[in-house]
Design a protein around this motif. Structure first.
Motif, PDB file in Angstrom:
ATOM      1  N   ARG A 129      19.794   0.437   2.667  1.00  0.00           N
ATOM      2  CA  ARG A 129      19.802   1.892   2.751  1.00  0.00           C
ATOM      3  C   ARG A 129      18.729   2.465   1.852  1.00  0.00           C
ATOM      4  NH1 ARG A 129      24.136   4.513   2.487  1.00  0.00           N
ATOM      5  NH2 ARG A 129      25.604   2.979   3.207  1.00  0.00           N
ATOM      6  N   GLY A 130      18.151   3.568   2.327  1.00  0.00           N
ATOM      7  CA  GLY A 130      17.159   4.258   1.528  1.00  0.00           C
ATOM      8  C   GLY A 130      17.796   5.481   0.906  1.00  0.00           C
ATOM      9  N   ASP A 131      16.973   6.356   0.344  1.00  0.00           N
ATOM     10  CA  ASP A 131      17.544   7.577  -0.206  1.00  0.00           C
ATOM     11  C   ASP A 131      17.580   8.653   0.880  1.00  0.00           C
ATOM     12  OD1 ASP A 131      15.018   8.543   0.005  1.00  0.00           O
ATOM     13  OD2 ASP A 131      14.609   8.514  -2.145  1.00  0.00           O
ATOM     14  N   GLY A 153       9.512  -4.293  -1.683  1.00  0.00           N
ATOM     15  CA  GLY A 153      10.515  -4.573  -0.652  1.00  0.00           C
ATOM     16  C   GLY A 153      11.429  -5.730  -1.028  1.00  0.00           C
ATOM     17  N   ASP A 187      21.887   7.218  -3.172  1.00  0.00           N
ATOM     18  CA  ASP A 187      21.722   8.599  -2.740  1.00  0.00           C
ATOM     19  C   ASP A 187      22.458   8.898  -1.435  1.00  0.00           C
ATOM     20  OD1 ASP A 187      20.700  11.071  -3.115  1.00  0.00           O
ATOM     21  OD2 ASP A 187      18.721  10.638  -2.327  1.00  0.00           O
ATOM     22  N   LEU A 230      24.159 -15.949   1.165  1.00  0.00           N
ATOM     23  CA  LEU A 230      23.206 -16.111   0.059  1.00  0.00           C
ATOM     24  C   LEU A 230      23.760 -16.951  -1.084  1.00  0.00           C
ATOM     25  CD1 LEU A 230      21.715 -12.496  -0.190  1.00  0.00           C
ATOM     26  CD2 LEU A 230      20.623 -14.518   0.777  1.00  0.00           C
ATOM     27  N   THR A 290      24.404  -2.237  -1.690  1.00  0.00           N
ATOM     28  CA  THR A 290      24.813  -3.208  -0.667  1.00  0.00           C
ATOM     29  C   THR A 290      26.244  -3.694  -0.896  1.00  0.00           C
ATOM     30  OG1 THR A 290      22.527  -4.009  -0.891  1.00  0.00           O
ATOM     31  CG2 THR A 290      23.954  -5.204   0.624  1.00  0.00           C
ATOM     32  N   ILE A 320      27.298 -11.331   3.533  1.00  0.00           N
ATOM     33  CA  ILE A 320      26.010 -11.479   2.844  1.00  0.00           C
ATOM     34  C   ILE A 320      26.156 -12.459   1.680  1.00  0.00           C
ATOM     35  CG2 ILE A 320      24.316 -10.258   1.409  1.00  0.00           C
ATOM     36  CD1 ILE A 320      25.018  -7.728   3.130  1.00  0.00           C
ATOM     37  N   ASN A 343      21.178  -4.951  -3.191  1.00  0.00           N
ATOM     38  CA  ASN A 343      21.175  -4.152  -4.416  1.00  0.00           C
ATOM     39  C   ASN A 343      22.568  -3.544  -4.584  1.00  0.00           C
ATOM     40  OD1 ASN A 343      21.255  -1.476  -3.011  1.00  0.00           O
ATOM     41  ND2 ASN A 343      19.322  -2.273  -2.180  1.00  0.00           N
ATOM     42  N   LEU A 386      21.919  -8.704   8.951  1.00  0.00           N
ATOM     43  CA  LEU A 386      22.764  -8.111   7.904  1.00  0.00           C
ATOM     44  C   LEU A 386      21.936  -7.177   7.016  1.00  0.00           C
ATOM     45  CD1 LEU A 386      24.859 -11.239   6.871  1.00  0.00           C
ATOM     46  CD2 LEU A 386      25.796  -9.101   7.769  1.00  0.00           C
ATOM     47  N   LYS A 430      20.107   7.675  -8.397  1.00  0.00           N
ATOM     48  CA  LYS A 430      18.936   6.853  -8.106  1.00  0.00           C
ATOM     49  C   LYS A 430      17.842   6.958  -9.164  1.00  0.00           C
ATOM     50  CE  LYS A 430      16.798  10.443  -5.341  1.00  0.00           C
ATOM     51  NZ  LYS A 430      16.127  10.812  -4.121  1.00  0.00           N
ATOM     52  N   GLN A 431      17.992   7.901 -10.109  1.00  0.00           N
ATOM     53  CA  GLN A 431      16.935   8.040 -11.116  1.00  0.00           C
ATOM     54  C   GLN A 431      16.916   6.869 -12.104  1.00  0.00           C
ATOM     55  OE1 GLN A 431      19.585   9.904 -10.813  1.00  0.00           O
ATOM     56  NE2 GLN A 431      20.466  10.509 -12.761  1.00  0.00           N
ATOM     57  N   ASP A 450      14.107  -5.596  -2.842  1.00  0.00           N
ATOM     58  CA  ASP A 450      15.224  -4.885  -3.469  1.00  0.00           C
ATOM     59  C   ASP A 450      16.505  -4.992  -2.657  1.00  0.00           C
ATOM     60  OD1 ASP A 450      14.148  -3.426  -1.390  1.00  0.00           O
ATOM     61  OD2 ASP A 450      14.739  -1.502  -2.242  1.00  0.00           O
ATOM     62  N   TRP A 451      16.647  -6.049  -1.888  1.00  0.00           N
ATOM     63  CA  TRP A 451      17.874  -6.272  -1.125  1.00  0.00           C
ATOM     64  C   TRP A 451      18.363  -7.673  -1.373  1.00  0.00           C
ATOM     65  CZ3 TRP A 451      19.802  -9.651   2.507  1.00  0.00           C
ATOM     66  CH2 TRP A 451      20.961  -9.269   3.170  1.00  0.00           C
ATOM     67  N   PRO A 505      17.853   3.573  -5.016  1.00  0.00           N
ATOM     68  CA  PRO A 505      17.778   4.805  -4.215  1.00  0.00           C
ATOM     69  C   PRO A 505      18.873   4.885  -3.143  1.00  0.00           C
ATOM     70  CG  PRO A 505      15.589   3.907  -4.526  1.00  0.00           C
ATOM     71  CD  PRO A 505      16.531   2.914  -5.130  1.00  0.00           C
ATOM     72  N   GLY A 506      19.372   3.721  -2.715  1.00  0.00           N
ATOM     73  CA  GLY A 506      20.417   3.712  -1.695  1.00  0.00           C
ATOM     74  C   GLY A 506      21.696   4.400  -2.131  1.00  0.00           C
TER      75      GLY A 506
END
Lengths: 130, 296
Positions: free
Chosen positions: A16-18, B76, B123, B97, B84, B93, B81, A10, B55-56, B78-79, B120-121
């Motif tokens: 996701r990134g930028d 790492g 974006d 969790l 998501t 999810i 977030n 999952l 994302k800023q 950051d999930w 940032p996601g």
């Protein structure tokens, strides 16, 4: 499948990134590789991350923009630069931010391919450091 | 049919929601979200702020917690977030969790409000939402998340939206049904406020979803200039039903406080304009609360 494995799946599906992380997967150019190396060298402290230029008129302009009472002018310059880059508007700017934006706008206008290489390199560097 | 007592009970447990939005940058959306949130918290409300503005991470910076967020990203950790919760898989999810799914999204600030920071996601989220063919499904992901996972935890949720119309900001409008539009005293803001009112009408016509202009909030007002006074009067007339009761004065202290990672409510020695800004936000927060719960 264990709970942990399902969760990892999952995570992989939804993390996701930028935009920089989602750039196309075409092979990077040699020049891009060199920028990635330079980014890594900066990260390791082998190269400095600040830039300094000697330019009297621009230094005077930046000092004036930064002076009390000129916040609106500073903001309009900053936001005009952000417009050029298609970025969201910020509310406050300092001299450094104006220079960073102006450099990008200039490079984007005059050397678009080089900026593409830079963006690819930043994305690649971020991927390598995930 | 509900009895009156049931209705009152339901009203008192409902989570009210609003979004700061105007299709223009730099009008003070983030500052307004932060200050209205803290003002509501000062009045005893449990408040959650959500940053969808980009994302800023400006809202997290406003409360001095962006370093904490960056650290999580760098490590790492950051999930999940905020990006998501828009995923189709979010329910799965959250089931896996448990409470940790939502709790890991939220950061406590020093000013009495909780915050779900930007990531940032965000974006790349807008483009992915664009791939959902069904418009209702595309615009209602955030609403589903708030309905199922946030309501009952807070009295009020305020969402800071991007300064442009896209799939993410539509999710914010859909989820809150109430817009706070901070406006500076200028011609562009006047046009954008009119355009916003038109957009809200179009959303209603097309989807039968009523998004109300809950508050037009005059911001950075300099009453020493005639032009500002003229625009203020004009906003008063054009938005008589939505205008905020108090305008927020132009104040360098608000910017300085934001740079220091706090609102003017946290200043130990506020200047006169900072005091006036505080009073304006407190008065506006009370009005907002009444408009959101329908008691105005």
């Amino acid at each position: 499948m264990t709970d942990d494995a399902e969760l990892e799946e999952l995570k992989a599906a939804t993390q996701r990134g930028d935009r920089n992380d989602e750039v196309d997967t075409e092979g990077p150019t040699t020049f891009t590789d060199e920028i990635v190396d330079a980014l890594e060298a900066i990260e390791q402290g082998e190269l400095g991350k600040t830039i300094a230029v000697r330019d009297q008129p621009i230094a005077a302009l930046l000092a004036t923009l930064d002076a009390d009472g000129n916040e609106d002018r500073m903001q309009s310059v900053g936001q005009a630069l952000e417009d050029e880059l298609g970025r969201e508007h910020s509310e406050a700017f300092d001299r450094s931010e104006i220079v960073r934006l102006a450099l990008r706008v200039g490079l984007q206008a005059a050397a678009e391919e080089t900026m593409v290489d830079l963006n690819d390199a930043v994305g690649e560097h971020a991927r390598q450091n995930l | 049919m509900h009895t009156f007592a049931q209705t009152v009970t339901q009203m008192s447990t409902t989570t009210e929601r609003a979004a700061t939005f105007l299709e223009k940058g730099g009008t003070g959306k983030t500052t307004s979200a932060a200050h209205l949130g803290v003002a509501l918290a000062e009045a005893g409300e449990d408040v959650l702020l959500i940053d969808l503005a980009g994302k800023q991470g400006d809202l997290a910076k406003h409360f001095g917690v962006w370093d904490e967020v960056q650290e999580q990203i760098n490590e790492g950790d950051d999930w999940p977030n905020i990006s998501t919760v828009f995923a189709e898989e979010w329910d799965q999810i959250a089931t896996k969790l448990g409470d940790a799914a939502v709790e890991s999204l939220i950061i406590e600030t020093d000013e009495g409000v909780d915050l779900i920071p930007a990531h940032p996601g965000l974006d790349s989220l807008d483009a992915d939402l664009g791939n959902i063919d069904d418009a209702r499904e595309r615009y209602s992901r955030l609403e589903q998340f708030l309905d199922e996972y946030i309501d009952d935890r807070y009295d009020t949720v305020i969402i800071d939206l991007p300064g442009l119309t896209n799939n993410v900001s539509y999710n914010g409008l859909w989820a809150t049904k109430h817009v706070i539009a901070p406006v500076e005293m200028g011609p562009f803001e006047s046009e954008q406020a009119a355009a916003l009112r038109n957009d809200l009408e179009k959303i209603y016509d097309r989807f039968d979803v009523a998004v109300e202009l809950a508050m037009v909030l005059p911001n950075k007002v300099d009453r020493r200039t005639n032009l500002a006074n003229e625009y203020l009067e004009s906003f008063d007339e054009d938005y008589a039903d939505a205008i905020a009761p108090a305008h927020v004065p132009v104040s360098q202290d608000i910017r300085n406080a934001a740079d220091d990672g706090q609102t003017v409510f946290a200043l130990e020695e506020p200047s006169t304009t900072a005091e006036r800004a505080r009073e304006a936000f407190l008065e506006n927060a009370t009005a907002l609360q009444r408009r959101l719960d329908g008691s105005a």
